[in-house]
Scaffold this motif. Structure first.
Motif, PDB file in Angstrom:
ATOM      1  N   THR A   2      -3.184   3.948 -12.419  1.00 17.38           N
ATOM      2  CA  THR A   2      -2.567   5.238 -12.152  1.00 17.38           C
ATOM      3  C   THR A   2      -2.113   5.382 -10.709  1.00 17.38           C
ATOM      4  O   THR A   2      -1.442   6.343 -10.376  1.00 17.38           O
ATOM      5  N   ALA A   3      -2.489   4.472  -9.834  1.00 17.48           N
ATOM      6  CA  ALA A   3      -2.127   4.603  -8.425  1.00 17.48           C
ATOM      7  C   ALA A   3      -1.906   3.230  -7.813  1.00 17.48           C
ATOM      8  O   ALA A   3      -2.503   2.242  -8.222  1.00 17.48           O
ATOM      9  N   LEU A   4      -1.058   3.194  -6.798  1.00 21.38           N
ATOM     10  CA  LEU A   4      -0.739   1.969  -6.086  1.00 21.38           C
ATOM     11  C   LEU A   4      -0.827   2.260  -4.595  1.00 21.38           C
ATOM     12  O   LEU A   4      -0.272   3.255  -4.111  1.00 21.38           O
ATOM     13  N   SER A   5      -1.547   1.423  -3.865  1.00 23.48           N
ATOM     14  CA  SER A   5      -1.737   1.621  -2.441  1.00 23.48           C
ATOM     15  C   SER A   5      -1.549   0.324  -1.690  1.00 23.48           C
ATOM     16  O   SER A   5      -1.300  -0.726  -2.287  1.00 23.48           O
ATOM     17  N   ILE A   6      -1.689   0.383  -0.364  1.00 25.04           N
ATOM     18  CA  ILE A   6      -1.416  -0.772   0.491  1.00 25.04           C
ATOM     19  C   ILE A   6      -2.577  -0.999   1.453  1.00 25.04           C
ATOM     20  O   ILE A   6      -3.103  -0.040   2.034  1.00 25.04           O
ATOM     21  N   LEU A   7      -2.935  -2.258   1.629  1.00 22.62           N
ATOM     22  CA  LEU A   7      -3.784  -2.683   2.730  1.00 22.62           C
ATOM     23  C   LEU A   7      -2.879  -3.355   3.754  1.00 22.62           C
ATOM     24  O   LEU A   7      -2.262  -4.385   3.457  1.00 22.62           O
ATOM     25  N   ASP A   8      -2.781  -2.763   4.937  1.00 23.28           N
ATOM     26  CA  ASP A   8      -1.940  -3.300   6.005  1.00 23.28           C
ATOM     27  C   ASP A   8      -2.845  -4.049   6.979  1.00 23.28           C
ATOM     28  O   ASP A   8      -3.693  -3.447   7.639  1.00 23.28           O
ATOM     29  N   TYR A  37       3.545   5.392  -2.713  1.00 20.92           N
ATOM     30  CA  TYR A  37       2.193   4.839  -2.637  1.00 20.92           C
ATOM     31  C   TYR A  37       1.187   5.951  -2.319  1.00 20.92           C
ATOM     32  O   TYR A  37       1.527   6.944  -1.668  1.00 20.92           O
ATOM     33  N   THR A  38      -0.045   5.768  -2.753  1.00 26.27           N
ATOM     34  CA  THR A  38      -1.083   6.784  -2.558  1.00 26.27           C
ATOM     35  C   THR A  38      -1.650   6.771  -1.148  1.00 26.27           C
ATOM     36  O   THR A  38      -1.859   7.818  -0.543  1.00 26.27           O
ATOM     37  N   ARG A  39      -1.922   5.579  -0.621  1.00 25.48           N
ATOM     38  CA  ARG A  39      -2.590   5.480   0.681  1.00 25.48           C
ATOM     39  C   ARG A  39      -2.276   4.138   1.329  1.00 25.48           C
ATOM     40  O   ARG A  39      -1.861   3.186   0.664  1.00 25.48           O
ATOM     41  N   VAL A  40      -2.501   4.077   2.635  1.00 21.01           N
ATOM     42  CA  VAL A  40      -2.462   2.826   3.389  1.00 21.01           C
ATOM     43  C   VAL A  40      -3.774   2.710   4.152  1.00 21.01           C
ATOM     44  O   VAL A  40      -4.182   3.651   4.827  1.00 21.01           O
ATOM     45  N   TRP A  41      -4.421   1.563   4.027  1.00 19.21           N
ATOM     46  CA  TRP A  41      -5.670   1.312   4.737  1.00 19.21           C
ATOM     47  C   TRP A  41      -5.495   0.178   5.735  1.00 19.21           C
ATOM     48  O   TRP A  41      -4.630  -0.688   5.582  1.00 19.21           O
ATOM     49  N   TYR A  42      -6.376   0.202   6.758  1.00 18.58           N
ATOM     50  CA  TYR A  42      -6.374  -0.816   7.815  1.00 18.58           C
ATOM     51  C   TYR A  42      -7.783  -1.398   7.937  1.00 18.58           C
ATOM     52  O   TYR A  42      -8.767  -0.669   7.861  1.00 18.58           O
TER      53      TYR A  42
END
Length: 330
Positions: A2-8, A37-42
């Motif tokens: 249900t969601a797609l996010s990114i790890l940068d 996208y839902t979120r970006v994490w670092y």
């Protein structure tokens, strides 16, 4: 899914500077925000010249100031490297400045080598109190401190949501016991993926933060307009990754190896174990990436897939972000 996010990973390619990396992270987050996208994490890594996200909370604040709506967070803060109070202060500040947009993912690994771990004032026993440290941090962020007479300032209007990160059964068990979302680092540590995620869902206990289990799994993505371009981007990126990892080993020297030498190493018994770390990788056209991600999410019963777009060239990375979002999210 249900969601797609990114790890940068905030990469610093050869010949570029950390300042350029931070500008690229802003561009990537803006692109992710625009495309759904839902979120970006670092991630917190130390003593790695090719990764600029060491001061994770500082980078989150910088990107948040240059975006509008997308959630931003840590994937993750390595809690045994810090005191729970300091992390509560940092993320309470971020949530106060950018309400409703901040996540706090927590891991217990050092995120570095043994020498750097000692420089962080951490030893081999630092991770032993991780469960207690998570609960102490939770108390500070909610205004219900477990340490008499000590509060985290500023206290945001709403607690920052916590996520447990892991690549083993330990993290899955802890996330289930505390009733927290669980993110599995399958983009580089694939071996225990299905066992850990199944354990998390089967043993989850509801909490004030979360009524039902919420599972995030991670994968590597190289999406391009044609299949061969995506595969070439993957090949270049994974050769660079291998060089960086070999340079950190005994004797170093990985940076001097030719492409043929890198390929020969990856085909060797030692190299195959390194190559297997990126087992969960989608490389191809948008349709190929969409189908791969759908199968991956279904096989793990993921609520969300967090992808790392690892093309070495920023323009290719941003194009991969756009193509994947269009194919998966519509």
């Amino acid at each position: 899914m249900t969601a797609l996010s990114i790890l940068d990973l905030a990469p610093v390619p050869k010949g570029q500077t950390p300042r350029e990396s931070f500008a690229a992270s802003v561009e990537l987050a803006r692109t992710a925000e625009r495309t759904g996208y839902t979120r970006v994490w670092y991630a917190e890594h130390h003593n790695m010249a090719a990764i600029a996200s060491t001061a994770t909370s500082v980078l989150i604040g910088y990107v948040a100031a240059h975006t509008e709506t997308i959630r931003l967070g840590s994937g993750g803060v390595m809690l045994p490297n810090h005191s729970p109070l300091v992390i509560a202060e940092q993320f309470g500040t971020l949530e106060t400045l950018f309400p409703g947009r901040i996540d706090l993912g927590l891991g217990r690994a050092p995120g570095t080598d043994q020498r750097t771990m000692r420089a962080l004032r951490r030893d081999n026993t630092s991770a032993d109190t991780f469960p207690q440290d998570v609960q102490e941090l939770q108390g500070y962020l909610s205004g219900r401190s477990l340490v008499p007479g000590v509060q985290a300032v500023p206290l945001a209007d709403a607690p920052v949501p916590l996520y447990i990160l892991g690549s083993s059964l330990f993290g899955a068990q802890l996330a289930a016991q505390l009733g927290l979302p669980y993110a599995f680092a399958s983009h580089f540590a694939p071996d225990a993926l299905h066992e850990a995620t199944g354990l998390y869902r089967d043993t989850f206990k509801p909490s004030a933060q979360l009524a039902e289990p919420y599972l995030i799994t991670a994968a590597n993505v190289f999406a391009a307009d044609d299949h061969d371009s995506a595969v070439e981007q993957m090949t270049v990126a994974y050769r660079a990754r291998t060089r960086a990892m070999l340079s950190r080993g005994p004797g170093g020297g990985g940076g001097e190896l030719s492409d043929d030498q890198i390929d020969a190493f990856l085909a060797s018994p030692n190299g195959r174990s390194l190559a297997s770390m990126t087992r969960y990788t989608a490389a191809g056209t948008p349709e190929e990436v969409r189908d791969w991600l759908a199968e991956f999410a279904a096989s793990t019963r993921s609520d969300e897939v967090m992808v790392t777009h690892q093309a070495s060239v920023l323009a290719d990375r941003l194009r991969s972000v756009e193509l994947t979002a269009k194919a998966v999210l519509g």
